[in-house]
Design a protein around this motif. Sequence first.
Motif, short mmCIF file in Angstrom:
data_model
loop_
_atom_site.label_atom_id
_atom_site.label_comp_id
_atom_site.label_asym_id
_atom_site.label_seq_id
_atom_site.Cartn_x
_atom_site.Cartn_y
_atom_site.Cartn_z
N UNK A 58 0.84 -1.20 0.00
CA UNK A 58 0.00 0.00 0.00
C UNK A 58 0.87 1.25 0.00
N UNK A 59 1.89 1.29 0.85
CA UNK A 59 2.76 2.46 0.93
C UNK A 59 3.44 2.74 -0.41
N UNK A 60 3.95 1.69 -1.03
CA UNK A 60 4.60 1.87 -2.34
C UNK A 60 3.57 2.22 -3.41
N UNK A 61 2.38 1.66 -3.30
CA UNK A 61 1.32 1.98 -4.26
C UNK A 61 0.93 3.44 -4.22
N UNK A 62 0.89 4.00 -3.01
CA UNK A 62 0.58 5.42 -2.86
C UNK A 62 1.65 6.27 -3.54
N UNK A 63 2.91 5.88 -3.40
CA UNK A 63 4.00 6.59 -4.09
C UNK A 63 3.83 6.51 -5.60
N UNK A 64 3.47 5.33 -6.08
CA UNK A 64 3.29 5.14 -7.52
C UNK A 64 2.18 6.02 -8.05
N UNK A 65 1.06 6.04 -7.36
CA UNK A 65 -0.08 6.87 -7.77
C UNK A 65 0.32 8.34 -7.76
N UNK A 66 1.05 8.75 -6.75
CA UNK A 66 1.47 10.14 -6.65
C UNK A 66 2.37 10.58 -7.79
N UNK A 67 3.12 9.64 -8.33
CA UNK A 67 4.03 10.00 -9.44
C UNK A 67 3.33 9.95 -10.79
N UNK A 68 2.04 9.67 -10.81
CA UNK A 68 1.27 9.61 -12.05
C UNK A 68 0.06 10.54 -11.99
N UNK A 69 0.22 11.69 -11.33
CA UNK A 69 -0.89 12.63 -11.23
C UNK A 69 -1.07 13.36 -12.56
N UNK A 70 -2.24 13.98 -12.71
CA UNK A 70 -2.50 14.77 -13.93
C UNK A 70 -1.53 15.93 -14.03
N UNK A 71 -1.25 16.57 -12.91
CA UNK A 71 -0.33 17.71 -12.92
C UNK A 71 1.05 17.30 -13.45
N UNK A 72 1.56 16.18 -12.97
CA UNK A 72 2.87 15.71 -13.43
C UNK A 72 2.82 15.30 -14.90
N UNK A 73 1.70 14.72 -15.31
CA UNK A 73 1.55 14.30 -16.71
C UNK A 73 1.54 15.51 -17.63
N UNK A 74 0.78 16.53 -17.25
CA UNK A 74 0.72 17.75 -18.06
C UNK A 74 2.09 18.40 -18.13
N UNK A 75 2.78 18.47 -17.01
CA UNK A 75 4.12 19.05 -16.98
C UNK A 75 5.06 18.30 -17.90
N UNK A 76 5.01 16.98 -17.88
CA UNK A 76 5.87 16.17 -18.74
C UNK A 76 5.55 16.39 -20.22
N UNK A 77 4.28 16.52 -20.54
CA UNK A 77 3.88 16.77 -21.93
C UNK A 77 4.39 18.13 -22.39
#
Length: 75
Positions: free
Chosen positions: A48-67
């Motif tokens: 669960x702890x690692x899953x939360x980190x994974x989800x946090x690194x795939x937010x819309x904000x980060x995705x938009x920034x990467x694009x």
Amino acid sequence: MIAARAGALQELIRDGQNGLLFDPGNALALSEAIVTLSSVRGLSLGLIAEGIKTVGSHSWDLTVEAVFDALQSLL
């Protein structure tokens, strides 16, 4: 999370780190993953702890920034 090694799930889930993976159609492997998750003390909390980190690194904000960064590098 327990998921089949199929599609994009393999890109998001790292077996034993933020989830457990099994081969599609392999009922024995699925049942082993379920037993492992229910019997290994602390495993679910670690996943669960690692899953939360994974989800946090795939937010819309980060995705938009990467694009936007990718588009700017093309200019």
